[in-house]
Scaffold this active site. Structure first.
Site, PDB file in Angstrom:
ATOM      1  N   GLN A   1       0.842  -1.210   0.000  1.00  0.00           N
ATOM      2  CA  GLN A   1       0.000   0.000   0.000  1.00  0.00           C
ATOM      3  C   GLN A   1       0.874   1.256   0.000  1.00  0.00           C
ATOM      4  O   GLN A   1       0.621   2.220  -0.704  1.00  0.00           O
ATOM      5  CB  GLN A   1      -0.895   0.037   1.249  1.00  0.00           C
ATOM      6  N   TRP A   2       1.903   1.205   0.841  1.00  0.00           N
ATOM      7  CA  TRP A   2       2.779   2.350   1.089  1.00  0.00           C
ATOM      8  C   TRP A   2       3.455   2.819  -0.204  1.00  0.00           C
ATOM      9  O   TRP A   2       3.555   4.016  -0.480  1.00  0.00           O
ATOM     10  CB  TRP A   2       3.836   1.906   2.094  1.00  0.00           C
TER      11      TRP A   2
ATOM     12  N   ARG B   1       2.597   2.854  -3.124  1.00  0.00           N
ATOM     13  CA  ARG B   1       1.790   3.552  -4.134  1.00  0.00           C
ATOM     14  C   ARG B   1       2.027   5.070  -4.113  1.00  0.00           C
ATOM     15  O   ARG B   1       1.666   5.758  -5.055  1.00  0.00           O
ATOM     16  CB  ARG B   1       0.305   3.223  -3.968  1.00  0.00           C
ATOM     17  N   HIS B   2       2.627   5.553  -3.036  1.00  0.00           N
ATOM     18  CA  HIS B   2       2.995   6.970  -2.995  1.00  0.00           C
ATOM     19  C   HIS B   2       4.297   7.122  -3.756  1.00  0.00           C
ATOM     20  O   HIS B   2       5.362   6.795  -3.254  1.00  0.00           O
ATOM     21  CB  HIS B   2       3.100   7.444  -1.539  1.00  0.00           C
TER      22      HIS B   2
ATOM     23  N   GLU C   1      14.781  -0.724  -0.645  1.00  0.00           N
ATOM     24  CA  GLU C   1      14.217  -1.827   0.125  1.00  0.00           C
ATOM     25  C   GLU C   1      15.218  -2.978   0.225  1.00  0.00           C
ATOM     26  O   GLU C   1      16.019  -3.233  -0.685  1.00  0.00           O
ATOM     27  CB  GLU C   1      12.927  -2.333  -0.547  1.00  0.00           C
TER      28      GLU C   1
ATOM     29  N   ARG D   1      16.259 -10.856  -3.317  1.00  0.00           N
ATOM     30  CA  ARG D   1      17.057 -11.546  -4.337  1.00  0.00           C
ATOM     31  C   ARG D   1      18.468 -11.746  -3.799  1.00  0.00           C
ATOM     32  O   ARG D   1      19.132 -12.728  -4.116  1.00  0.00           O
ATOM     33  CB  ARG D   1      17.174 -10.718  -5.626  1.00  0.00           C
TER      34      ARG D   1
ATOM     35  N   ARG E   1      11.743 -16.996  -2.383  1.00  0.00           N
ATOM     36  CA  ARG E   1      10.915 -16.000  -1.672  1.00  0.00           C
ATOM     37  C   ARG E   1       9.446 -16.067  -2.079  1.00  0.00           C
ATOM     38  O   ARG E   1       8.588 -15.530  -1.386  1.00  0.00           O
ATOM     39  CB  ARG E   1      11.448 -14.595  -1.927  1.00  0.00           C
TER      40      ARG E   1
ATOM     41  N   HIS F   1       5.647  18.117   1.945  1.00  0.00           N
ATOM     42  CA  HIS F   1       4.351  18.244   1.265  1.00  0.00           C
ATOM     43  C   HIS F   1       3.793  16.871   0.915  1.00  0.00           C
ATOM     44  O   HIS F   1       2.621  16.575   1.172  1.00  0.00           O
ATOM     45  CB  HIS F   1       4.493  19.087  -0.005  1.00  0.00           C
TER      46      HIS F   1
ATOM     47  N   ARG G   1      -3.399   8.058   4.894  1.00  0.00           N
ATOM     48  CA  ARG G   1      -3.088   6.863   5.683  1.00  0.00           C
ATOM     49  C   ARG G   1      -3.366   7.019   7.171  1.00  0.00           C
ATOM     50  O   ARG G   1      -3.399   6.017   7.889  1.00  0.00           O
ATOM     51  CB  ARG G   1      -1.629   6.453   5.451  1.00  0.00           C
TER      52      ARG G   1
END
Lengths: 305, 305, 305, 305
Positions: free
Chosen positions: D109-110, D112-113, D120, D124, D196, D214, D223
């Site tokens: 979800q996060w 998507r901003h 991250e 792999r 994974r 902003h 959120r």
């Protein structure tokens, strides 16, 4: 990829529709519209809409040059010039909208390309289908010994089958329990947004994805590369076929100046010039790291002998 | 560049301030903070704030690799690896905020870099100062005969002086009339947003501009290039000096793998390999356009002899 | 707006073209294609291409909801729901490409909308035409006394004429000298990238501008607002007419939930609830600033009596 | 949240470091630096770096207004004015870099901003830890009957325990098999990028995430909203606390004009004005949909009586 009869008839209906438009049309792309191209075991890519063609790239560039659309200047020469000199804005003037069905772990790599528009199937709102990606046995490989994030050799057939057995059993049980958790019929009926956490990353999701041609080329450069994970590369390769029909001139330029191009560092340029003058070069004097030297010599020293 | 006494004392005050922080500090960058570096005749660049240093790039990359910040792996090797393989996200983890004073026609090129944050002086709200860019006589050149968007030879000194005379006279008269139009004292007092339309593109504006290091490198690659217009290159060159002190390791990697790098097309790679094997290559058999061949042979055929 | 015969015949040719496509077509938009809508004295907007229609917005949303395109759910209800709840991604699935001719000072405001694609006429490469924006006399106003960045009352006719005389004389002379500087015929022949610095900000430029519908709505919300500068609002108003024909349902939702909407602060909500219960509210007890209170009472206190 | 001794000592070391800097410092933020705030069962947020404070927002705005940083104009008044009128660019002049540990389904979800920078942990490259999110029993709820993407009532305690048992058993078995697949010790040793895919979406990942203020406010508006999924809201709420200490004035303005604000449609404004004049309004005459009317009357009709 198996389509439900509902999906098949919807696609048939979309494809049979024909309207008149004043917009530019790419003949090569019209044939692809709505047609689902199978990727992996249950995935697909299909083109939902597009804007522009090779001519539209040249036309946008000519606005910058102030030379009008009537110019006899050759479109192909202009497009290749733009690609070679990284004049990227005219390529942004084309756009494509795709419907993609893909495993979640592929979606997680894909979404890192931020300059695009996305509408994904919501597992808060709806229940995911029981569809999982299971690799073909020959695509199950060991961890690479040389590339920390890649694959090495394929597993022995018997081992590959055992890995597949694990993947299938776990996916199946996780999905069974997902159903138990979300089902309202004498079951728990818990919120879908909660139950989905039990689903492994090889479950399929789907989305609409819209992107301009410049950013699509960037995506393809990274994801059709031999270092990309096999599963996302399968999508990128299929996309290359589509783009080659949509904007054939731009795609050839992309192949020559991006996909098939080699970037030489300042040190590599110096080394190459020495070699052309008949001098010997060595890693020690080249200023390259061990890995750079390995890449450089594989490309150019081997070629020399 | 002449600072008003107000500006000079404000800068002095900013520079004399010193606080304690737990954040990472770039010693090389601290010296630049707030100091206006002169660019062109009245312009400047000064660093207002920054986030991160070379270590922060490596640290972000290590999150991806899951190897912790304590790793003994060499920061420099890691940063050069990231730059070489276009792993760009760790470079986005550094950020810089600049105060720039620049002519409007330079600002119009600059703003095309969209992935940045900008606060520009508003000529709707405030009255612009009487400050214009006038090139040095030796920088006034003819239109290039070979490059449709570049400069050729410098003008004869007497002609350059006459051009400067034109520029100065027109700027002065336009500004006089701007004042007449906006002034409230027995004048027209028209809205500033209207009166500004009378001001030519060499008037100075200023802005705060904030950008991450990856996108700044992209800016520098295009704007510190020899094909960039001289006036924006003056800013890019000054910025290179600042970045070299801020993140010295990343900047050297940028020089080796981006600024000083050469991109070979698929056709050029083939030609080079032939040359290394002692074969002759020609434009006819190379598959290159006339212009490509000119660039290629300037770089590598000349080197061979 | 006067079109050259070349331009007129090119437009006629574009409009007479008709092709068959499987893509969705917006009937209301087809009529606008290629047609230059006059804006200000020499500017225009014309639609070059578009992607999607109202149905495409609903279809993208339905991917998220997993309910298929066959759903009988009402498109209009869905689109209004999306707009009301700021579910913006389905609106990003439509795209439009415009050809805009506009004064440079308008272009400088316009370009601040970063999420768009642009190809602008290059004054490094080509010579700008002698075309300047001069406001109509009734649009020449004084600086606003209450709004620091807006216009107040129109000037007296005689004063407006004198201002226009200044603008015209300065533009004319600057352009004459621009020609003297760039002309190769017995003149200086200096680089166009240099000579352009003599041109004032009311000269016209042009560009191709491509943007998705969500970001276009954001542009229109800011630029069709009564606080926007009159000249950019003229373009925004014309764009509103086009969008209303392209995606009529989405545009009505935009009007109701964005353009015509009022945002109440937490303090305003409290005040309104008190008023609805018959209590008197005052600025002192409301927690609003003087300016907020002025805006609030103009909207709601006046309405009460 | 349990930290390994390595992590704990690294954090201790980061926090004990103190350097001198000329940059602006936010005292309230310095206390948060590096400190992991627990979120959910194993997650955390910690601030790694920041740029700017309330004063930096005002300072950037003043560049636009041309009034210098020495102005006596009140920072708070200016910041509230900027927030109220959606003058968003000065808020982009602050930046924050966070280290976040979060379940994969929250990460999806996060991400998507899009206007943010991310590094991250790579599954792999590295092996994920055996850490899964399991909700507290009281947070396991049924699918909402009224909101298609939300939660309804909590499950009976005994049912919640059975759901938890399912989640824990499946996670444990999937992870066991993940280990069997990736382990090199007498096991399959398959590539991590493949193995994974067997891991469910409640496994924890982590990333560095950098964003300007902003866009962070936009993230928090969506959120920290009551309609956001409980799990991501837990992170947003923690972030609100951090931001309130970092830029207290801007955060209060955000609460008043964004988080706590109410947007009235054109129809709602009309209805409210009628009500203020003592007239009765009804859904039929209001032009609102059933759902809009429900929301409107809950807020304002109930208040009236």
């Amino acid at each position: 990829m198996v389509l439900s009869s509902d999906q098949a008839s919807e696609i048939e209906q979309q494809q049979s529709r024909s309207s008149s438009t004043r917009r530019v049309v790419s003949k090569g792309m019209e044939h692809h519209l709505f047609d689902p191209k199978p990727v992996l075991d249950h995935g697909f890519i299909r083109v939902i809409d597009y804007m522009g063609d090779d001519g539209a790239i040249a036309q946008a560039a000519r606005v910058s040059y102030g030379i009008g659309t009537k110019s006899v200047q050759n479109d192909e020469g202009l497009i290749r010039y733009l690609m070679r000199h990284a004049h990227t804005t005219p390529f942004e003037m084309c756009e494509v909208k795709l419907h993609v069905k893909l495993p979640v772990f592929v979606a997680r790599q894909w979404i890192r390309h931020r300059t695009a528009n996305v509408n994904e199937y919501s597992a808060r709102y709806s229940i995911l289908d029981r569809e999982f990606y299971f690799p073909k046995p020959e695509n199950i490989s060991t961890q690479s010994a040389t590339n920390n994030q890649g694959r090495g050799e394929p597993l022995a057939a018997v081992d590959a089958e055992r890995v597949l057995e694990i993947l299938k059993t776990d996916a199946s049980r996780c999905y069974d329990n997902y159903e138990v958790m979300v089902s309202q019929d004498d079951q728990f009926g818990i919120a879908r947004e909660l139950a989905r956490m039990n689903l492994p990353a090889n479950i399929y999701t789907q989305w609409y994805w819209k992107i301009d041609l410049h950013n699509l080329f960037h995506f393809l450069k990274l994801r059709a590369d031999s270092h990309a994970q096999f599963e996302i590369r399968a999508y990128a390769d299929e996309l290359c076929n589509i783009v080659a029909d949509w904007v054939p001139v731009a795609f050839r330029a992309f192949q020559d100046y991006q996909l098939g191009a080699v970037v030489l560092s300042a040190q590599m340029v110096t080394a190459l010039k020495s070699m052309l003058q008949g001098e010997d070069v060595s890693r020690e004097t080249s200023g390259m790291s061990a890995r750079e030297w390995r890449e450089f010599s594989a490309e150019f020293i081997a070629a020399k002998s």
